[in-house]
Design a protein around this motif. Structure first.
Motif, PDB file in Angstrom:
ATOM      1  N   ASN A   1     -37.556  45.156  34.001  1.00 48.31           N
ATOM      2  CA  ASN A   1     -37.825  45.092  35.430  1.00 48.31           C
ATOM      3  C   ASN A   1     -36.984  43.959  36.026  1.00 48.31           C
ATOM      4  OD1 ASN A   1     -39.299  42.642  35.101  1.00 48.31           O
ATOM      5  ND2 ASN A   1     -41.219  43.749  34.859  1.00 48.31           N
ATOM      6  N   LEU A   2     -36.942  43.876  37.336  1.00 43.60           N
ATOM      7  CA  LEU A   2     -36.063  42.907  38.002  1.00 43.60           C
ATOM      8  C   LEU A   2     -36.376  41.455  37.631  1.00 43.60           C
ATOM      9  CD1 LEU A   2     -33.714  42.353  39.926  1.00 43.60           C
ATOM     10  CD2 LEU A   2     -35.333  42.548  41.830  1.00 43.60           C
ATOM     11  N   PRO A   3     -37.638  41.014  37.638  1.00 45.05           N
ATOM     12  CA  PRO A   3     -37.891  39.622  37.250  1.00 45.05           C
ATOM     13  C   PRO A   3     -37.406  39.310  35.836  1.00 45.05           C
ATOM     14  CG  PRO A   3     -39.810  40.523  38.352  1.00 45.05           C
ATOM     15  CD  PRO A   3     -38.863  41.675  38.115  1.00 45.05           C
ATOM     16  N   MET A   4     -37.589  40.252  34.919  1.00 44.95           N
ATOM     17  CA  MET A   4     -37.147  40.074  33.539  1.00 44.95           C
ATOM     18  C   MET A   4     -35.630  39.923  33.469  1.00 44.95           C
ATOM     19  SD  MET A   4     -37.537  42.847  30.463  1.00 44.95           S
ATOM     20  CE  MET A   4     -39.316  42.762  30.399  1.00 44.95           C
ATOM     21  N   VAL A   5     -34.917  40.759  34.195  1.00 42.09           N
ATOM     22  CA  VAL A   5     -33.451  40.707  34.181  1.00 42.09           C
ATOM     23  C   VAL A   5     -32.959  39.389  34.774  1.00 42.09           C
ATOM     24  CG1 VAL A   5     -31.341  41.770  35.095  1.00 42.09           C
ATOM     25  CG2 VAL A   5     -33.167  43.209  34.165  1.00 42.09           C
ATOM     26  N   ILE A   6     -33.526  38.984  35.892  1.00 43.30           N
ATOM     27  CA  ILE A   6     -33.123  37.717  36.510  1.00 43.30           C
ATOM     28  C   ILE A   6     -33.358  36.561  35.542  1.00 43.30           C
ATOM     29  CG2 ILE A   6     -33.693  36.061  38.328  1.00 43.30           C
ATOM     30  CD1 ILE A   6     -34.250  38.535  40.131  1.00 43.30           C
ATOM     31  N   GLU A   7     -34.511  36.534  34.911  1.00 44.12           N
ATOM     32  CA  GLU A   7     -34.836  35.468  33.961  1.00 44.12           C
ATOM     33  C   GLU A   7     -33.819  35.431  32.831  1.00 44.12           C
ATOM     34  OE1 GLU A   7     -37.263  32.255  32.668  1.00 44.12           O
ATOM     35  OE2 GLU A   7     -37.307  33.379  34.539  1.00 44.12           O
ATOM     36  N   ALA A   8     -33.492  36.584  32.278  1.00 45.57           N
ATOM     37  CA  ALA A   8     -32.531  36.635  31.175  1.00 45.57           C
ATOM     38  C   ALA A   8     -31.143  36.171  31.620  1.00 45.57           C
ATOM     39  CB  ALA A   8     -32.460  38.053  30.609  1.00 45.57           C
ATOM     40  N   LEU A   9     -30.718  36.605  32.789  1.00 41.66           N
ATOM     41  CA  LEU A   9     -29.382  36.232  33.270  1.00 41.66           C
ATOM     42  C   LEU A   9     -29.271  34.741  33.552  1.00 41.66           C
ATOM     43  CD1 LEU A   9     -28.602  39.236  35.653  1.00 41.66           C
ATOM     44  CD2 LEU A   9     -27.747  38.855  33.318  1.00 41.66           C
ATOM     45  N   VAL A  10     -30.309  34.157  34.099  1.00 43.32           N
ATOM     46  CA  VAL A  10     -30.287  32.724  34.422  1.00 43.32           C
ATOM     47  C   VAL A  10     -30.428  31.885  33.151  1.00 43.32           C
ATOM     48  CG1 VAL A  10     -31.547  30.890  35.613  1.00 43.32           C
ATOM     49  CG2 VAL A  10     -31.107  33.051  36.788  1.00 43.32           C
ATOM     50  N   ASP A  11     -31.367  32.264  32.294  1.00 46.20           N
ATOM     51  CA  ASP A  11     -31.640  31.464  31.092  1.00 46.20           C
ATOM     52  C   ASP A  11     -30.535  31.525  30.047  1.00 46.20           C
ATOM     53  OD1 ASP A  11     -34.070  30.700  32.150  1.00 46.20           O
ATOM     54  OD2 ASP A  11     -35.297  31.853  30.740  1.00 46.20           O
ATOM     55  N   ARG A  12     -29.774  32.610  29.998  1.00 52.13           N
ATOM     56  CA  ARG A  12     -28.790  32.781  28.929  1.00 52.13           C
ATOM     57  C   ARG A  12     -27.685  31.738  28.964  1.00 52.13           C
ATOM     58  NH1 ARG A  12     -24.366  37.237  30.186  1.00 52.13           N
ATOM     59  NH2 ARG A  12     -24.163  36.904  32.424  1.00 52.13           N
ATOM     60  N   VAL A  13     -27.546  31.035  30.064  1.00 48.29           N
ATOM     61  CA  VAL A  13     -26.522  30.005  30.187  1.00 48.29           C
ATOM     62  C   VAL A  13     -26.858  28.796  29.316  1.00 48.29           C
ATOM     63  CG1 VAL A  13     -25.390  28.432  31.806  1.00 48.29           C
ATOM     64  CG2 VAL A  13     -25.917  30.774  32.507  1.00 48.29           C
ATOM     65  N   ASP A  14     -28.150  28.436  29.233  1.00 47.02           N
ATOM     66  CA  ASP A  14     -28.545  27.188  28.576  1.00 47.02           C
ATOM     67  C   ASP A  14     -29.476  27.337  27.378  1.00 47.02           C
ATOM     68  OD1 ASP A  14     -27.162  25.530  30.466  1.00 47.02           O
ATOM     69  OD2 ASP A  14     -28.783  25.909  31.890  1.00 47.02           O
ATOM     70  N   LEU A  15     -30.090  28.494  27.204  1.00 45.42           N
ATOM     71  CA  LEU A  15     -31.108  28.636  26.169  1.00 45.42           C
ATOM     72  C   LEU A  15     -30.659  29.576  25.060  1.00 45.42           C
ATOM     73  CD1 LEU A  15     -34.308  29.010  28.402  1.00 45.42           C
ATOM     74  CD2 LEU A  15     -33.434  26.948  27.287  1.00 45.42           C
ATOM     75  N   PRO A  16     -31.208  29.387  23.848  1.00 40.82           N
ATOM     76  CA  PRO A  16     -30.920  30.322  22.759  1.00 40.82           C
ATOM     77  C   PRO A  16     -31.553  31.684  23.050  1.00 40.82           C
ATOM     78  CG  PRO A  16     -32.505  28.656  22.060  1.00 40.82           C
ATOM     79  CD  PRO A  16     -32.055  28.286  23.437  1.00 40.82           C
ATOM     80  N   ILE A  17     -30.985  32.710  22.478  1.00 42.73           N
ATOM     81  CA  ILE A  17     -31.389  34.081  22.804  1.00 42.73           C
ATOM     82  C   ILE A  17     -32.865  34.349  22.513  1.00 42.73           C
ATOM     83  CG2 ILE A  17     -30.661  35.116  20.611  1.00 42.73           C
ATOM     84  CD1 ILE A  17     -29.540  37.493  22.392  1.00 42.73           C
ATOM     85  N   GLY A  18     -33.413  33.780  21.463  1.00 36.42           N
ATOM     86  CA  GLY A  18     -34.823  33.980  21.147  1.00 36.42           C
ATOM     87  C   GLY A  18     -35.740  33.458  22.238  1.00 36.42           C
ATOM     88  N   GLU A  19     -35.387  32.315  22.789  1.00 38.98           N
ATOM     89  CA  GLU A  19     -36.180  31.738  23.874  1.00 38.98           C
ATOM     90  C   GLU A  19     -36.012  32.552  25.160  1.00 38.98           C
ATOM     91  OE1 GLU A  19     -36.883  27.353  25.887  1.00 38.98           O
ATOM     92  OE2 GLU A  19     -35.815  27.501  23.980  1.00 38.98           O
TER      93      GLU A  19
END
Length: 141
Positions: A92-110
């Motif tokens: 869903n949109l919130p999930m996608v936004i979270e993944a796109l923003v977080d992937r810059v600084d966090l490990p994939i598992g997190e």
């Protein structure tokens, strides 16, 4: 930063990416694949597998699919048999936004954990949220 691949029925994956980019800006290393009415699942499978394989040459990959047990989900699961990547369904949109923003600084598992938590917590019964349940029931009588 890792690649993100959105896989769905129809144009949903493309539309979710476009909506996410309205909120968090243009995104690099994101692919979308949609299975449209009348298209071959075999051709779709080959496109998705090729996209995943190409992304894996750059590092880790997160695939988000729309619904569990649908053809896009099944195609992605089949690719998991011989390729190592993360796959989350129920996109869903919130999930996608979270993944796109977080992937810059966090490990994939997190990123996966955060996206799942936000995806689930973003759903609400708005009538209950604003205490309108009794008013809606009264209107029906």
């Amino acid at each position: 930063m890792f690649d993100v691949i959105l896989v769905s029925h129809g144009s949903f994956a493309r539309a979710v990416l476009e909506s996410a980019e309205l909120i968090c800006g243009d995104q690099e290393r994101v692919k979308t694949y949609g299975l449209h009415l009348g298209e071959s699942v075999d051709v779709f499978r080959d496109m998705v597998r090729g996209g995943i394989a190409e992304s894996l040459t750059r590092g880790e990959v997160l695939v988000l699919s729309d619904i569990q047990s649908g053809s896009p989900f099944n195609v992605t699961c089949a690719a998991m048999g011989d390729m190592a990547f993360h796959h989350v369904t129920g996109m869903n949109l919130p999930m996608v936004i979270e993944a796109l923003v977080d992937r810059v600084d966090l490990p994939i598992g997190e990123v996966v954990s955060n996206a799942l938590a936000l995806g689930a917590s973003s759903m609400a019964d708005v009538n209950a949220l604003v205490n309108l349940d009794s008013e809606v029931e009264d209107d029906d009588e």
